[in-house]
Write a protein that holds these residues in place. Sequence first.
Motif, short mmCIF file in Angstrom:
data_model
loop_
_atom_site.label_atom_id
_atom_site.label_comp_id
_atom_site.label_asym_id
_atom_site.label_seq_id
_atom_site.Cartn_x
_atom_site.Cartn_y
_atom_site.Cartn_z
N GLY A 26 -20.78 8.01 -13.16
CA GLY A 26 -20.50 6.73 -13.79
C GLY A 26 -19.23 6.04 -13.32
O GLY A 26 -18.78 5.06 -13.94
N TYR A 27 -18.62 6.50 -12.23
CA TYR A 27 -17.40 5.89 -11.71
C TYR A 27 -17.70 4.58 -10.98
O TYR A 27 -18.80 4.39 -10.44
CB TYR A 27 -16.72 6.81 -10.70
N GLN A 28 -16.70 3.71 -10.93
CA GLN A 28 -16.67 2.63 -9.95
C GLN A 28 -15.92 3.19 -8.75
O GLN A 28 -14.76 3.59 -8.88
CB GLN A 28 -15.96 1.39 -10.49
N VAL A 29 -16.59 3.25 -7.60
CA VAL A 29 -16.03 3.94 -6.44
C VAL A 29 -15.63 2.93 -5.38
O VAL A 29 -16.42 2.07 -4.97
CB VAL A 29 -17.05 4.94 -5.86
N TRP A 30 -14.38 3.07 -4.94
CA TRP A 30 -13.83 2.25 -3.86
C TRP A 30 -13.55 3.14 -2.65
O TRP A 30 -13.12 4.28 -2.80
CB TRP A 30 -12.51 1.60 -4.28
N GLY A 31 -13.77 2.59 -1.47
CA GLY A 31 -13.46 3.30 -0.25
C GLY A 31 -12.39 2.57 0.54
O GLY A 31 -12.43 1.34 0.65
N LEU A 32 -11.43 3.31 1.06
CA LEU A 32 -10.40 2.73 1.92
C LEU A 32 -10.96 2.68 3.34
O LEU A 32 -11.37 3.72 3.89
CB LEU A 32 -9.14 3.58 1.88
N LEU A 33 -10.99 1.51 3.93
CA LEU A 33 -11.51 1.34 5.28
C LEU A 33 -10.42 0.82 6.21
O LEU A 33 -9.64 -0.07 5.83
CB LEU A 33 -12.68 0.36 5.30
N ASP A 57 -4.75 1.75 5.81
CA ASP A 57 -4.57 2.65 6.94
C ASP A 57 -3.50 3.67 6.55
O ASP A 57 -2.41 3.28 6.10
CB ASP A 57 -4.12 1.85 8.16
N LEU A 58 -3.79 4.95 6.73
CA LEU A 58 -2.84 5.99 6.35
C LEU A 58 -1.57 5.98 7.20
O LEU A 58 -0.59 6.65 6.85
CB LEU A 58 -3.50 7.37 6.43
N ASP A 60 0.01 3.08 7.71
CA ASP A 60 0.62 1.79 7.35
C ASP A 60 0.95 1.80 5.85
O ASP A 60 0.07 1.61 5.02
CB ASP A 60 -0.34 0.66 7.69
N GLN A 61 2.22 2.00 5.52
CA GLN A 61 2.63 2.11 4.13
C GLN A 61 2.28 0.87 3.31
O GLN A 61 1.75 0.97 2.20
CB GLN A 61 4.15 2.35 4.05
N ALA A 62 2.57 -0.30 3.84
CA ALA A 62 2.34 -1.53 3.08
C ALA A 62 0.86 -1.70 2.74
O ALA A 62 0.51 -2.16 1.63
CB ALA A 62 2.84 -2.74 3.88
N SER A 63 -0.02 -1.33 3.66
CA SER A 63 -1.45 -1.48 3.40
C SER A 63 -1.91 -0.56 2.28
O SER A 63 -2.81 -0.90 1.50
CB SER A 63 -2.27 -1.21 4.67
N LEU A 64 -1.31 0.62 2.17
CA LEU A 64 -1.68 1.56 1.11
C LEU A 64 -1.20 1.07 -0.25
O LEU A 64 -1.91 1.18 -1.25
CB LEU A 64 -1.11 2.94 1.41
N VAL A 65 0.01 0.52 -0.29
CA VAL A 65 0.51 -0.05 -1.54
C VAL A 65 -0.41 -1.18 -2.00
O VAL A 65 -0.80 -1.26 -3.17
CB VAL A 65 1.95 -0.56 -1.37
N ALA A 66 -0.79 -2.04 -1.07
CA ALA A 66 -1.67 -3.16 -1.40
C ALA A 66 -3.03 -2.66 -1.87
O ALA A 66 -3.61 -3.20 -2.83
CB ALA A 66 -1.83 -4.08 -0.19
N ALA A 67 -3.55 -1.64 -1.23
CA ALA A 67 -4.87 -1.11 -1.60
C ALA A 67 -4.85 -0.50 -2.99
O ALA A 67 -5.74 -0.76 -3.82
CB ALA A 67 -5.32 -0.07 -0.58
N VAL A 68 -3.85 0.31 -3.28
CA VAL A 68 -3.76 0.94 -4.61
C VAL A 68 -3.54 -0.12 -5.68
O VAL A 68 -4.13 -0.06 -6.77
CB VAL A 68 -2.63 1.99 -4.63
#
Length: 343
Positions: A26-33, A57-58, A60-68
């Motif tokens: 029953g999760y809403q699942v997101w994938g990091l691409l 992108d693992l 790229d720090q800024a991209s991970l902050v934005a994704a989370v």
Amino acid sequence: MTRRALITGITGQDGSYLAEHLLSQGYQVWGLLRGQTNPRTSRVGHLASDLSFVDGDLTDQASLVAAVDTVQPDEVYNLGALSFVPGSWQQPELVTEVNGTGVLRMLEAIRMVSDLNGSRHADGGRIRFYQASSSEMFGRAAETPQSETTGFHPRSPYGVAKTYGHHITRTYRETFGMYAVSGVLFNHESPRRGTEFVTRKISLAAARIKLGHQKRLDLGNLDAVRDWGFAGDYVRAMHLMLQQDEPADYVVGTGRMHSVRDAVRCAFACVGLHWTDHVVVDPALVRPAEVEVLCADSRRVRAELGWEPTVDFAQLMRMMVESDLERLSREPVHGGLLPAAGR
């Protein structure tokens, strides 16, 4: 409230099985691409309409902050990695950046977003984090089987990077009170395994030789021993680790050892062939620093989480061979040998 999970490495073997499992829960699942990855052509293609995706992108720090921050996940599963161990000798710096420092970047992203938006989460503001650690961290192990207390002695850049990721996860848990755990997973395979990995190389070659598409299989060290299980079983353990009251690390494996020779014998028997008629040992495929014996002492995960594997080694190899036979029967014939890979 529907729980949200963010999976790095969602287009890989483990990511696809984990996405299926979480959707069933029953999760809403997101994938990091990363970049132009097209999930519809990957292992999660059959799930694409049920998933959501976010760029990141693992390295790229800024991209991970934005994704989370975009996803606001309750759980993050960090499965993204360069996962082919022999290949880590060709790209040691990149493997370190992705498999090691990438863990640190994701932990930092979670910590930053949690500090800003902690009130969203029922768990005291904590986003729960799972790190995909590896039995390759044990390397030249001082004891067999290996448990949560066995010391690490990695034998490849891959193993070294995974060891860093494991330690930094524990450090963030102890220092910042994060719900951060590592699953030390032993080898786990499936029909979705990449063809560069030895078990899939074996199953695919057995199927191709049976169908007359290939004549021989080149392998390296037939005596290397591993604890092999089914990836679909192991993702259940990942999920269970994030459902506990307190975070803890766990070793996950079957506790049964089989050699590469056993895998070859089993796969070729599935198609009615004798492996010695088709397998050639190539010293060039032996790793620079071999890890001879890995076997899990998984008593803790079984006792505390109630996890048990459902697929044994013989069933696993048969599943992989039959899947390759079925797939090859639908594809055009391509001549020649498989490229050198695996061990």
